[in-house]
Enzyme design. Structure first.
Site, mmCIF file in Angstrom:
data_model
loop_
_atom_site.group_PDB
_atom_site.id
_atom_site.type_symbol
_atom_site.label_atom_id
_atom_site.label_comp_id
_atom_site.label_asym_id
_atom_site.label_seq_id
_atom_site.Cartn_x
_atom_site.Cartn_y
_atom_site.Cartn_z
ATOM 1 N N GLU A 72 0.833 -1.215 0.000
ATOM 2 C CA GLU A 72 0.000 0.000 0.000
ATOM 3 C C GLU A 72 0.865 1.261 0.000
ATOM 4 O O GLU A 72 0.649 2.182 -0.793
ATOM 5 C CB GLU A 72 -0.915 0.033 1.231
ATOM 6 C CG GLU A 72 -1.961 -1.063 1.308
ATOM 7 C CD GLU A 72 -2.946 -1.051 0.147
ATOM 8 O OE1 GLU A 72 -3.028 -0.044 -0.589
ATOM 9 O OE2 GLU A 72 -3.632 -2.065 -0.031
ATOM 10 N N ASN B 245 1.424 3.894 -3.123
ATOM 11 C CA ASN B 245 1.068 5.311 -2.972
ATOM 12 C C ASN B 245 2.207 6.235 -3.424
ATOM 13 O O ASN B 245 1.957 7.260 -4.067
ATOM 14 C CB ASN B 245 0.688 5.625 -1.527
ATOM 15 C CG ASN B 245 -0.739 5.210 -1.208
ATOM 16 O OD1 ASN B 245 -1.497 4.811 -2.094
ATOM 17 N ND2 ASN B 245 -1.109 5.299 0.062
ATOM 18 N N ARG C 126 -9.639 3.186 -7.951
ATOM 19 C CA ARG C 126 -8.970 3.160 -6.645
ATOM 20 C C ARG C 126 -10.041 3.261 -5.553
ATOM 21 O O ARG C 126 -10.972 4.058 -5.656
ATOM 22 C CB ARG C 126 -7.975 4.310 -6.501
ATOM 23 C CG ARG C 126 -6.902 4.390 -7.593
ATOM 24 C CD ARG C 126 -5.508 4.528 -7.022
ATOM 25 N NE ARG C 126 -5.092 3.287 -6.400
ATOM 26 C CZ ARG C 126 -4.494 2.279 -7.057
ATOM 27 N NH1 ARG C 126 -4.232 2.390 -8.321
ATOM 28 N NH2 ARG C 126 -4.178 1.184 -6.435
HETATM 29 N N1 LIG Z 1 2.908 9.121 -1.063
HETATM 30 C C1 LIG Z 1 1.881 9.943 -1.361
HETATM 31 N N2 LIG Z 1 2.104 11.107 -2.019
HETATM 32 C C2 LIG Z 1 1.081 11.942 -2.326
HETATM 33 N N3 LIG Z 1 -0.211 11.702 -2.015
HETATM 34 C C3 LIG Z 1 -0.495 10.561 -1.345
HETATM 35 C C4 LIG Z 1 0.525 9.623 -0.985
HETATM 36 N N4 LIG Z 1 -0.065 8.607 -0.319
HETATM 37 C C5 LIG Z 1 -1.372 8.884 -0.276
HETATM 38 N N5 LIG Z 1 -1.662 10.056 -0.891
HETATM 39 C C6 LIG Z 1 -3.007 10.684 -0.994
HETATM 40 O O1 LIG Z 1 -3.862 10.080 -0.033
HETATM 41 C C7 LIG Z 1 -5.024 9.512 -0.683
HETATM 42 C C8 LIG Z 1 -5.488 8.292 0.060
HETATM 43 O O2 LIG Z 1 -4.534 7.233 -0.032
HETATM 44 P P1 LIG Z 1 -5.045 5.724 0.087
HETATM 45 O O3 LIG Z 1 -3.883 4.823 -0.132
HETATM 46 O O4 LIG Z 1 -5.806 5.566 1.352
HETATM 47 O O5 LIG Z 1 -6.096 5.598 -1.101
HETATM 48 P P2 LIG Z 1 -5.781 5.527 -2.688
HETATM 49 O O6 LIG Z 1 -4.351 5.283 -2.922
HETATM 50 O O7 LIG Z 1 -6.370 6.715 -3.328
HETATM 51 O O8 LIG Z 1 -6.628 4.238 -3.115
HETATM 52 P P3 LIG Z 1 -6.222 2.696 -2.826
HETATM 53 O O9 LIG Z 1 -5.017 2.696 -1.938
HETATM 54 O O10 LIG Z 1 -7.411 2.109 -2.151
HETATM 55 O O11 LIG Z 1 -5.946 2.082 -4.140
HETATM 56 C C9 LIG Z 1 -4.589 9.292 -2.117
HETATM 57 O O12 LIG Z 1 -5.678 9.285 -3.008
HETATM 58 C C10 LIG Z 1 -3.650 10.489 -2.351
HETATM 59 O O13 LIG Z 1 -4.376 11.646 -2.660
HETATM 60 MG MG LIG Z 2 -3.291 3.770 -1.973
#
Ligand SMILES: Nc1ncnc2c1ncn2[C@@H]1O[C@H](COP(=O)(O)OP(=O)(O)OP(=O)(O)O)[C@@H](O)[C@H]1O
Ligand SMILES: [Mg+2]
Lengths: 108, 145
Positions: free
Chosen positions: B48, B52, B107
């Site tokens: 995860e 990200n 996502r």
């Molecule tokens: N390393 C990162 N850099 C920039 N933004 C981030 C980062 N990690 C998370 N985010 C932001 O936080 C939000 C939520 O992250 P999360 O992992 O919970 O969900 P997601 O990645 O959108 O979907 P999923 O992980 O369920 O596929 C992301 O949509 C993004 O906007």
């Molecule tokens: Mg994610």
């Protein structure tokens, strides 16, 4: 990322194996969607029996197919998910429905 | 507290490295004899955080993802996963279940929720324009059982 697809009168079944992550999800998605768009099934069955790893990309895959099938007034069943995969699916409220017909996991 | 063992790695933010990253962390902590569930929880949480960095932190660009794993006395594992990408302006909102900035509907917005529930501890630090650092902690209690 291997996926085998079976098409019959009313359903499309995708037998997925290996690891479902962000890297593999796009290929899976396009193969499954192609079959669905050709067959217009009432039910899409995602068989997770051979899946050895899955993260939230797999939840995204299931949810995206759920939306697709909803547009076709169809349903999505998730079958045979191993314990650890179920644990991930549960995060999204993909719960076991004790349906008399299927006893399968349905997206709720 | 001083770790009894540690490992650092960095790699390019290409999606083909996601599986390499989680498998490497799993291999490093194997000496603690985690059971199947613990190992799978850790691999999922690492996947995860790394995804990200690749998807959100660097988007279309290629940058470096940094992983630092420390093992402490009592089989406590601390994993930090970092990028020097775009950063997050509202961390609290980003961590809400089902929140995602992705608009293509593929996502779920559950990455942080999974990290939180599969690990004992999750800490997120981020600065817009500078990058994001996620620290995960878990104690291995099973000793293989
Ligand atoms: N390393 C990162 N850099 C920039 N933004 C981030 C980062 N990690 C998370 N985010 C932001 O936080 C939000 C939520 O992250 P999360 O992992 O919970 O969900 P997601 O990645 O959108 O979907 P999923 O992980 O369920 O596929 C992301 O949509 C993004 O906007
Ligand atoms: Mg994610």
């Amino acid at each position: 990322m291997p996926v085998e697809i079976d098409i019959d009168e009313k359903s499309v079944t995708a037998y997925i194996s290996g690891e479902i992550d962000h890297h593999n999800a796009a290929g899976l998605r396009s193969k499954i969607d192609e079959a669905v768009e050709n067959a217009y099934p009432e039910v899409l069955i995602l068989d997770f029996g051979g899946v050895t790893f899955m993260d939230s990309s797999g939840i995204g895959l299931v949810m995206g197919r759920y939306k697709l099938m909803k547009n076709l007034s169809g349903k999505v069943f998730v079958e045979n998910a191993p314990r650890q995969i179920k644990k991930v699916l549960r995060m999204a409220g993909i719960e076991k429905m004790l349906s008399e017909k299927s006893g399968k996991e349905v997206l709720v | 507290m001083k770790p009894i063992n540690e490992m650092k790695m960095s790699f390019e933010s290409r999606s083909c490295n996601e599986s390499f990253a989680r498998s490497s962390v799993a291999a490093f902590i194997a000496v603690l004899d985690p059971n199947v569930e613990e190992l799978s929880d850790i691999k999922t949480a690492v996947s995860e955080a790394v995804t990200n960095c690749i998807v959100h932190g660097y988007k279309e660009n290629i940058g470096k993802v940094y992983i630092h794993v420390k093992i402490f006395e009592g089989a406590r594992i601390q994993i930090s996963i970092k990028d020097k990408g775009c950063g997050i302006s509202d961390v609290k909102k980003a961590m809400e279940p089902l929140y995602t900035s992705c608009e293509n509907g593929e996502r779920a917005g559950l990455g942080f929720s999974i990290m939180e529930s599969f690990m004992d501890k999750l800490k997120v630090r981020s600065k817009p324009g500078k990058g994001t650092s996620v620290t995960l902690e878990k104690s291995i209690v099973s000793k293989g059982k």
